[in-house]
Design a protein around this motif. Structure first.
Motif, PDB file in Angstrom:
ATOM      1  N   TYR A   1       8.636  -4.488   4.300  1.00  0.00           N
ATOM      2  CA  TYR A   1       8.611  -3.110   4.795  1.00  0.00           C
ATOM      3  C   TYR A   1       9.805  -2.281   4.331  1.00  0.00           C
ATOM      4  O   TYR A   1      10.262  -1.399   5.038  1.00  0.00           O
ATOM      5  N   PHE A   2      10.333  -2.572   3.134  1.00  0.00           N
ATOM      6  CA  PHE A   2      11.376  -1.725   2.571  1.00  0.00           C
ATOM      7  C   PHE A   2      10.727  -0.695   1.668  1.00  0.00           C
ATOM      8  O   PHE A   2      10.508  -0.916   0.492  1.00  0.00           O
ATOM      9  N   PHE A   3      10.369   0.420   2.275  1.00  0.00           N
ATOM     10  CA  PHE A   3       9.789   1.513   1.513  1.00  0.00           C
ATOM     11  C   PHE A   3      10.810   2.651   1.455  1.00  0.00           C
ATOM     12  O   PHE A   3      11.606   2.814   2.370  1.00  0.00           O
ATOM     13  N   ASN A   4      10.783   3.438   0.373  1.00  0.00           N
ATOM     14  CA  ASN A   4      11.680   4.596   0.351  1.00  0.00           C
ATOM     15  C   ASN A   4      11.025   5.840  -0.230  1.00  0.00           C
ATOM     16  O   ASN A   4      11.684   6.839  -0.436  1.00  0.00           O
ATOM     17  N   GLY A   5       9.744   5.793  -0.461  1.00  0.00           N
ATOM     18  CA  GLY A   5       9.066   6.974  -1.008  1.00  0.00           C
ATOM     19  C   GLY A   5       8.871   6.909  -2.510  1.00  0.00           C
ATOM     20  O   GLY A   5       7.960   7.537  -3.035  1.00  0.00           O
ATOM     21  N   THR A   6       9.690   6.175  -3.232  1.00  0.00           N
ATOM     22  CA  THR A   6       9.489   6.135  -4.681  1.00  0.00           C
ATOM     23  C   THR A   6       8.228   5.356  -5.037  1.00  0.00           C
ATOM     24  O   THR A   6       7.612   5.613  -6.068  1.00  0.00           O
ATOM     25  N   GLU A   7       7.808   4.436  -4.152  1.00  0.00           N
ATOM     26  CA  GLU A   7       6.586   3.688  -4.447  1.00  0.00           C
ATOM     27  C   GLU A   7       5.351   4.577  -4.327  1.00  0.00           C
ATOM     28  O   GLU A   7       4.279   4.223  -4.811  1.00  0.00           O
ATOM     29  N   ALA A   8       5.511   5.729  -3.672  1.00  0.00           N
ATOM     30  CA  ALA A   8       4.370   6.645  -3.554  1.00  0.00           C
ATOM     31  C   ALA A   8       4.296   7.617  -4.722  1.00  0.00           C
ATOM     32  O   ALA A   8       3.310   8.334  -4.869  1.00  0.00           O
ATOM     33  N   ASP A   9       5.323   7.662  -5.574  1.00  0.00           N
ATOM     34  CA  ASP A   9       5.325   8.628  -6.682  1.00  0.00           C
ATOM     35  C   ASP A   9       4.142   8.402  -7.610  1.00  0.00           C
ATOM     36  O   ASP A   9       3.426   9.342  -7.958  1.00  0.00           O
ATOM     37  N   ASN A  10       3.940   7.163  -8.038  1.00  0.00           N
ATOM     38  CA  ASN A  10       2.821   6.895  -8.947  1.00  0.00           C
ATOM     39  C   ASN A  10       1.490   7.169  -8.263  1.00  0.00           C
ATOM     40  O   ASN A  10       0.542   7.631  -8.885  1.00  0.00           O
ATOM     41  N   VAL A  11       1.421   6.870  -6.975  1.00  0.00           N
ATOM     42  CA  VAL A  11       0.175   7.067  -6.233  1.00  0.00           C
ATOM     43  C   VAL A  11      -0.170   8.548  -6.174  1.00  0.00           C
ATOM     44  O   VAL A  11      -1.285   8.959  -6.493  1.00  0.00           O
ATOM     45  N   TRP A  12       0.781   9.367  -5.774  1.00  0.00           N
ATOM     46  CA  TRP A  12       0.509  10.800  -5.657  1.00  0.00           C
ATOM     47  C   TRP A  12       0.226  11.405  -7.017  1.00  0.00           C
ATOM     48  O   TRP A  12      -0.596  12.303  -7.152  1.00  0.00           O
TER      49      TRP A  12
ATOM     50  N   THR B   1      10.823 -10.866   7.840  1.00  0.00           N
ATOM     51  CA  THR B   1      12.036 -10.051   7.683  1.00  0.00           C
ATOM     52  C   THR B   1      11.658  -8.577   7.610  1.00  0.00           C
ATOM     53  O   THR B   1      11.615  -7.990   6.541  1.00  0.00           O
ATOM     54  N   PRO B   2      11.331  -7.997   8.754  1.00  0.00           N
ATOM     55  CA  PRO B   2      10.846  -6.615   8.730  1.00  0.00           C
ATOM     56  C   PRO B   2      11.977  -5.638   8.466  1.00  0.00           C
ATOM     57  O   PRO B   2      13.038  -5.742   9.056  1.00  0.00           O
ATOM     58  N   GLY B   3      11.735  -4.665   7.612  1.00  0.00           N
ATOM     59  CA  GLY B   3      12.767  -3.683   7.270  1.00  0.00           C
ATOM     60  C   GLY B   3      12.631  -2.377   8.012  1.00  0.00           C
ATOM     61  O   GLY B   3      13.417  -1.465   7.788  1.00  0.00           O
TER      62      GLY B   3
ATOM     63  N   GLN C   1       8.314   8.856   8.884  1.00  0.00           N
ATOM     64  CA  GLN C   1       8.818   7.570   9.375  1.00  0.00           C
ATOM     65  C   GLN C   1       7.696   6.551   9.335  1.00  0.00           C
ATOM     66  O   GLN C   1       6.581   6.847   9.778  1.00  0.00           O
ATOM     67  N   LEU C   2       7.979   5.350   8.874  1.00  0.00           N
ATOM     68  CA  LEU C   2       6.965   4.309   8.754  1.00  0.00           C
ATOM     69  C   LEU C   2       6.311   3.991  10.094  1.00  0.00           C
ATOM     70  O   LEU C   2       5.149   3.590  10.142  1.00  0.00           O
TER      71      LEU C   2
END
Lengths: 476, 1051
Positions: free
Chosen positions: A82-93, A436-438, A466-467
């Protein structure tokens, strides 16, 4: 030198220099990239784009959250913890807005208004894509989106408004497809249905069921009556032949993107979740051999969600099997299937008041799933019987829902977005967070973060989400 | 030093005088710089009309009346010498460069030659001698520090890595190559752009690429260069009109002389290249986390201390017990010593009317990474001949063949420079086999660097043809016509191979990338130079110019290598044609221009130019643009008839110019493109299952596009002091570039990610100063010094409406940006979160991460790579045949964003992280909660942090690649060049078959002082090539020193 002679020479030289100037400079159109393209040549790109985003990035992110895949390295491990920061959504969007949605809009614009089939295909796909986007990210640009520099900073619409819009587009498609003359037919360039208008009509209606059911906790009565009307209209998906699937192939570059990731590019990053394997084994699910490949080990070596401990070596760990990705990447991306529809109807029958019997819907769904995964004969019969028995043994509607959704989760293996929606809406299967939840409170994310690029470039998006903040329809 | 004048008619031939009782004196004149013979030197008996000229071998023969006669040796550009004959009959003379002579003629824009004294704008010249045999094979590297305002950065330490060249400051946001000055070789603007080769997307495109290579500018053989003129700004380059915004570097190659005779020059150098600057690793703790060996596949060095347990051992990634000890040189020992071996032979001859030069050069270079090397062959033929009475035909042709081999670069697990920073301190990289039973033997999922160097080769074979033909016709003594046609045609044949089992492409991948470049340039000049009266002189040049530039590309990839070791693209499972195929740059320009100079009594000059350009990259109905300039010069010492020994020369100059920067092609429409989905972790290509398709491009075109416009104002003063022994040249400039071609980043929800438009403005203001001094000139000892100083202040004044900042290059989170109100290229990323009132850090007071820094959610400017100022100090001493040259380069200010230091800090592998590692520490600051609110005590005051954390937690909190903690000041002082040489005296040489003989030792970057970098990285090698990614250091080469031995002889 003779003045006359030099005059002539200067004249000649200037003529040579200035003639043909306009033509000589007219070279600014790239010969390889056309300015106009007919809609049948855009359609395959748009459909593959849709399947690609769902099949790769969104699958990796959601299949980790719903604990069917486990990450051992790099990005997939980040998703699993659960370590997300928004950059993983860049390719998706990028793939959704600048790729698929824009292309479907262009198809709608370049096809004539009389080409009802093209217009309907465009509406249905766009509704589906906006639906995926808003379900995962919450409030997103909808009305003001895709207006290039006419609207340089689209506003973020409320999810409820987007849902109205989605259902509106699907209803519009229904009207178009019920017309007499559907205009030009895309034929083979429609990779999903080959230009079969009947199937598009049924898909559009089935998606309406999905989006009404999704909001059943907010609008239970409206949802109930809408779904009832659709069931009674009897124009929903009929069998696995009506599945909303995008095909893939066996040659590199045409393979299912999850296959490409898991076998060609990042085999060191991915493992099958031990929790998923255990869940399948506990019930002796015959589909396990089709879902997962044990690489000849005789037992399925999975990995715990959360990245603690040493993962099994790449050569022996359990990997994705024939059903989700194909033996060589040729499995289709199953965006929405007949059995998904039947599971949804089962849920509607249990939780809302609609025509039809939940048990029948459930049996249809499971039968279709077993069939789609290539399990038949006595194995299928035995398993089906045991699951129906479990359904019957469950006391209340809620407990029966748990059985239904748990089996929906298994059957949909390969489409993490649907299962992520289901878990958020129903709470099933009951997951424990990965080890190990982030997230800030250690719980499982209930949405994905906005694209970091959008955050930095669109002033209408002031803060990252927020997640742990549920979306509009995700109420208890 | 040989200095051939292009205007040969300035060489004076004096008739021998009446012969009385005469003694014959003879001898040889050579250059003090390198011992080469000096033809064309005037030798005159002082006080008489008797004189001669040295021949092509530098020999002269003259009759003198008696021993009291004085011989005067003079030549333009050299210090005149007067020598009393006495009773000698053989007098050899060495002559030195006269740095203070201002009557020099230099080549300016469009090939027009001007006297330096008449120029109203800023120009600086470098002699070819100063670029030869300087421990590098890249002429642009040897230009570093030699011109005030010219900044040159190496792109990578690998052979064939090119350079990024910037004059004054960056002006354009639309791409790295749009900030480069024009590079003109013999009138042709040659190709120096680096075409990125990677088939990935996003950051991989920026940070080096899979394939290797730099811009083609480094193909030029330093031995072929006569001199280089740097036209520093728009005023100097105004005649290049729409291409002039970034100035120009005008290179002139050696021309055949018209002095009878032939000569052969041989030069040879051998240089070693060694790793000099490498991160200062700690050697106290090895692989692991929290003082434990937790995993054999970790890159962390936070494990237990060495020697804590006697005969300590751990289980490695293969399951074997290995000793747990430090390997202090595990990274250093991986690198080889590189070498550079260059050889050049030049044959020159003339019969008086026609002359030729043939030159053959060969470079062999081996880099510090195994299996990386370069071989280059240069063949050049130049000739000139007097066809008819007034018609001169000249031309020059070069063929350059380069072969490069290297290993992958960039931000991926197969790239050597990516892998090296993460090797744990206890890993014996070089002592263990890199392969066992055909499989890689490495602790991590990255490639073993040696395995990668051997099995993932990238090769590049380049063929280049450069040539020009020139015809000059003199109508009479004041009117002439010149026509020149030139071409630069090159083709690159690149192949990248990733073997099966590589980290980057596990199934293997072969990429074949064919690039071709064709440039044609045609220039017609009509020149009139006439004295209108005794006081006034008018010089008018009219010109017409055509240019056609085109690039084609074809890329094919084969995925899934079937039989390892056979690198044939058909030995793969699937061959895909990349979408980046076809013509991808095509531009044609037409221009007409005029240059008028009015001179008054040779001490006042007024120059007016105008150029109109038509460009194919602009909308057809609006593609014509006009650029004027005006400049003036006043030599006030002559005007006021000043005759002082102290202020011997004084000149004021001023210039105003408007020039342009053309638009990139194909941007006037929005198109559809063939889709290529995904990136290096998975992708899909078209045709898809037999379907060809197109997707709308994500870049919106603009049918109202205009070129960028730069207007510049320059003022300067040039003073010669103490009989011109000291010369000071100071220029102040103020340049504004408007109508920036901006790829405006759009939110992706608009359907597009970029819109190309004209908007915004950027200014560059600054000072340049060049001081030359003849410190000592007594008998045999000469000491000259040159100081170059430059200071540029760049600011982005505005971008598009509503846009405050835009991404230029890098990663989201560690980017080079354009931010309104800041210099171009500032870094944006996550800053340290601080209390706005006191500036104290914010520390988490509770939660699982208590005691560590609160993670700011801001995104701010965290550094500026633009230096405060640059200076270089060059000293040249000579004594008889011995010479010493020393150059120091200094940069003050300018930040580097170092991923190497940031990442190594997080991994615990550098020295700083081992200091008192076992002691707890407290991060100074105020406590906040998880949402950033201050935790207050009972009195309502902020609480100072006293929560102790261990070293590992501390370093992981305060450093990190995407974070302000990785930005460092990169000020440095470097010993850039040192040359110690000896020219054998002609008395000795005459007994040999040689005509001159010179040996020298040279060294490059021998010493570096960069106090803020901890000695970990080289302050100048940042891996991202280009002016717009300045200072972003990711996966860069270690700093290198080069030194070696040179010889040069003629016969």
């Amino acid at each position: 030198m003779n003045t006359m002679k030099s005059n002539y020479i200067f004249l000649l030289v200037s003529l040579l220099l200035f003639t043909g100037c306009e033509d000589w400079l007219d070279i600014n159109n790239d010969p390889n990239n056309p300015v106009d393209v007919s809609p049948d040549r855009i359609l395959p790109a748009a459909q593959v784009n849709t399947a690609f985003i769902m099949g790769k990035d969104l699958n990796l992110q959601t299949l980790a959250i719903v604990q069917q895949l486990a990450g051992t390295n790099n990005q997939l491990l980040s998703y699993d913890t659960y370590f997300f920061n928004g950059t993983e959504a860049d390719n998706v969007w990028f793939g959704i807005y600048a790729g698929a949605l824009l292309d479907f809009k262009k198809i709608s614009e370049t096809a004539s208004d009389d080409d009802a089939l093209y217009q309907a295909i465009s509406d249905i796909h766009m509704a589906y894509l906006f639906g995926v986007t808003t379900d995962l990210y919450g409030d997103v640009p909808f009305q003001e989106s895709l207006q290039d520099i006419d609207i340089v900073a689209p506003v973020f619409d409320d999810q409820s408004m987007i849902y109205d819009g989605i259902l509106g587009m699907l209803e519009n498609a229904e009207t178009l497809l019920n017309g007499d003359d559907l205009g030009n037919n895309p034929g083979a360039s429609d990779l999903i249905y080959g230009g079969d208008a009947e199937k598009w009509l049924r898909l559009g209606n089935s998606l309406q069921v999905k989006y009404w059911l999704q909001q059943r906790k907010i609008n239970p009565s409206e949802a109930a009556s809408a779904i009832t009307a659709l069931v009674n209209g009897d124009e929903l998906l009929r069998n696995n032949g009506d599945n909303f699937n995008v095909p893939f192939g066996t040659t590199n570059g045409n393979q299912h993107p999850l296959y490409d990731f898991a076998f060609n590019r990042r085999p060191g990053d991915i493992a099958i979740s031990q929790r998923f394997i255990d869940s399948l084994n506990v019930l002796n699910d015959p589909r396990i051999d089709e879902f997962i490949n044990d690489q000849g080990q005789g037992t399925y070596l999975g990995y715990e969600n959360g990245g603690t401990g040493t993962p099994p070596l790449q050569a022996v760990r359990a990997v994705l099997g024939t059903f989700p990705v194909g033996d060589n990447g040729e499995a289709p991306m199953r965006l929405y299937t007949y059995y998904t529809q039947e599971f949804l109807l089962a849920e509607a029958a249990l939780m809302l008041d609609i025509p039809g019997d939940a048990r029948t819907y459930y049996e249809n769904a499971l039968t279709a799933s077993l069939d789609a995964s290539g399990v038949d004969g006595s194995d299928a019969q035995t398993y089906l019987a045991s699951r129906l028995a479990a359904f019957d043994a469950a006391g209340s509607d809620e407990e029966q829902l748990q059985v239904v959704i748990r089996d929906k989760w298994v059957s949909q293996f390969g489409n993490g977005v649907e299962s992520f929606n289901d878990w958020r809406r129903t709470g099933y299967p009951e997951f424990q967070p990965s080890s190990t939840p982030g997230t800030s409170d250690g719980s499982i994310p209930v949405r994905l973060l906005y694209s970091a690029n959008e955050l930095s470039s669109n002033p209408n998006l002031e803060n990252q989400s927020q997640l742990i903040d549920p979306v509009w329809w995700d109420v208890d | 030093m040989k200095k051939f004048l292009r205007i040969c008619f300035l060489v004076l031939f004096l008739a021998p005088g009446v012969v009385l009782a005469q003694t014959e004196v003879s001898g040889k004149v050579t250059s003090a710089d390198d011992g080469s013979s000096l033809p064309g030197v005037n030798v005159v008996v002082k006080g008489t009309a008797q004189g001669t000229v040295t021949d092509i071998d530098g020999n002269y023969r003259i009759n003198v009346p008696d021993g009291n006669a004085t011989l005067v040796f003079s030549f333009i550009g050299l210090s005149t010498q007067e020598i009393t004959v006495g009773d000698r009959t053989s007098i050899d003379v060495t002559m030195t460069t006269d740095t203070k002579q201002l009557g020099e003629v230099i080549v300016t824009a469009a090939g027009i030659e001007r006297e330096q004294r008449a120029l109203g704008y800023s120009v600086q010249e470098v002699d070819g001698q100063d670029l030869s045999q300087k421990s590098t094979n890249n002429v642009f590297e040897s230009l570093q520090g030699k011109v005030a305002g010219l900044n040159i950065n190496q792109n990578s330490g690998a052979p064939g890595g090119g350079t990024t060249i910037l004059i004054r400051g960056a002006t354009s946001l639309a791409g790295n190559s749009r900030n480069s000055p024009l590079i003109i070789v013999d009138g042709i603007p040659i190709d120096n752009d680096f075409v990125r080769g990677d088939v990935g997307s996003g950051s991989a495109e920026v940070f080096g690429s899979g394939s290797i290579g730099g811009g083609r500018g480094f193909d030029i053989n330093p031995e072929d260069i006569e001199d280089i003129t740097v036209l520093k700004g728009p005023a100097a380059a105004a005649l290049y009109g729409i291409r002039a915004a970034n100035g120009a570097i005008v290179i002139t190659t050696k021309r055949p002389s018209n002095l009878r005779g032939t000569s052969v020059t041989v030069s040879s150098s051998f240089n070693l290249s060694r790793v000099n600057i490498l991160p200062q690793y700690q050697n106290e703790y090895g692989q692991g986390l929290s003082f434990r060996h937790h995993s054999p596949v970790s890159s962390n060095s936070w494990g237990r201390p060495f020697g804590a347990i006697p005969n300590d051992s751990i289980t490695d990634h293969n399951g074997n017990r290995v000793p747990y000890v430090a390997y202090p040189d595990n990274v250093r020992d991986f690198f080889n010593d590189g070498y550079l071996w260059t050889n050049n032979v030049e044959l020159a001859g003339s019969n008086g009317a026609s002359g030729f030069i043939v030159s053959l050069g060969r470079t062999d270079q081996s880099g510090i990474i195994p299996e990386s090397d370069l071989q280059r062959t240069n063949i050049r033929l130049a000739g000139s001949t007097q066809l008819l009475d007034k018609l001169l035909l000249s031309g020059s042709f070069q063929y350059i063949n380069t072969q490069l081999q290297g290993s992958p670069q960039g931000n991926n697990g197969s790239s050597v420079f990516f892998i090296m920073p993460s090797i744990p301190r206890s890993y014996d990289l070089n002592g263990r086999p890199y392969e066992i039973n055909g499989q890689q033997n490495f602790y991590s999922s990255n490639d073993h660097p040696l395995w990668s160097a051997i099995n993932n080769p990238s090769t590049n074979k380049i063929d280049r043809f450069l040539g020009n033909v020139k015809l000059g016709y003199d109508f009479n003594d004041w009117l002439s016509l010149n026509y020149q046609f030139g071409f630069d045609v090159n083709s690159e044949n690149r192949k990248e191979v990733y073997a099966r089992g590589s980290a980057r492409f596990n199934d293997g991948l072969i990429i074949q990338d064919e690039l071709s470049f064709q440039l044609y340039e045609s220039t017609l000049l009509l020149t009139a130079d006439k004295d209108l009266s005794e006081d006034f002189n008018l010089n008018v040049t009219l010109g017409h110019n055509l240019n056609s530039t085109r690039r084609d590309r074809f890329i094919v990839q084969g995925t899934g290598i079937t039989t390892p070791g056979i690198n044939n693209i058909l030995n793969t499972e699937n061959v895909i044609v990349d979408t980046r195929n076809g013509v991808w740059f095509n531009r044609r320009l037409m221009g007409v221009f005029a240059d008028v100079t009015l001179g008054y009594r040779d001490w006042a000059f007024l120059n007016v130019t105008g150029r109109n350009d038509w460009s194919s990259t602009l909308p057809l109905d609006n593609n014509s643009f006009f650029y004027p300039s005006i400049s003036g010069t006043l030599i006030f010492t002559d005007a006021l008839n000043m005759d002082s020994d102290i202020l011997s020369f004084g000149k004021l100059k001023a210039a105003y110019a408007t020039v342009g920067n053309d638009a990139p092609p194909f941007l006037t429409t929005t198109t559809y493109v063939v889709p290529s989905l995904g990136n290096n972790t998975g992708g899909v290509n078209f045709p898809f299952l037999g379907n060809a398709a197109f997707t709308q491009s994500n870049i919106l075109g603009n049918d109202n596009l205009k070129p960028e416009e730069t207007s510049s104002l320059e003022f300067g003063i040039n003073l010669g002091l103490f009989n011109n022994r000291f010369n000071v040249d100071v220029t102040y400039y103020d340049q504004e570039t408007k109508d920036q071609i901006l790829f405006l980043q759009l939110p992706v929800t608009t359907g597009y990610t970029q819109f190309v438009t004209n908007a915004g403005s950027i200014t560059n203001k600054g000072w340049e100063a060049v001081v030359t001094a003849e410190i000592l000139n007594r008998g045999a000892i000469q000491w000259d010094a040159i100081v170059n100083f430059s200071r540029n202040r760049n600011q982005v004044n505005e971008l598009a409406e509503g846009l405050d900042a835009t991404f230029l290059s890098g990663f989201t989170g560690a980017e080079s940006s354009a931010v309104v109100g800041e210099p171009l290229g500032v870094f944006r990323g996550t800053p340290y979160a601080t209390d706005p009132e006191t500036g104290q850090l914010l520390v988490l007071g509770n939660g699982p991460n208590r005691g560590t820094l609160f993670n700011s959610t801001e995104y701010e400017v965290v550094g500026d790579p633009n230096p405060d100022w640059n200076a270089s100090l060059i000293n040249r001493l000579s004594w008889k045949g011995l010479r010493l040259g020393v150059q120091f380069d200094i940069q003050y200010g300018g930040d580097i964003w170092s991923n190497t230091i940031g990442f190594a800090s997080v991994l615990g592998s550098i020295e700083e992280t081992a200091v008192d590692r076992e002691a707890p520490r407290v991060i100074p600051g105020y406590l906040v909660d998880a949402s950033g609110e201050f935790i207050l005590d009972d009195a309502g005051e902020k609480v100072t942090n006293n929560i102790q954390v261990d070293a590992q937690t501390y370093w992981r909190s305060v450093s990190g690649s995407f974070f302000e903690g990785s930005v460092f000041d990169a000020s440095y002082v470097r010993l850039r060049e040192i040359t110690i040489g000896y020219t054998f005296p002609s008395a000795l040489v005459d007994k040999t078959p040689f005509n001159s003989f010179d040996v020298s030792f040279s060294g490059r970057n021998l010493w570096t002082y960069a106090p803020n970098l901890g000695g970990h990285i080289d302050p100048e090698v940042a891996n991202a090539p280009g002016a717009l990614a300045r200072g972003l250091e990711w996966n860069s080469s270690p700093g290198l020193v080069n030194y070696g031995f040179n010889i040069k002889f003629t016969f």
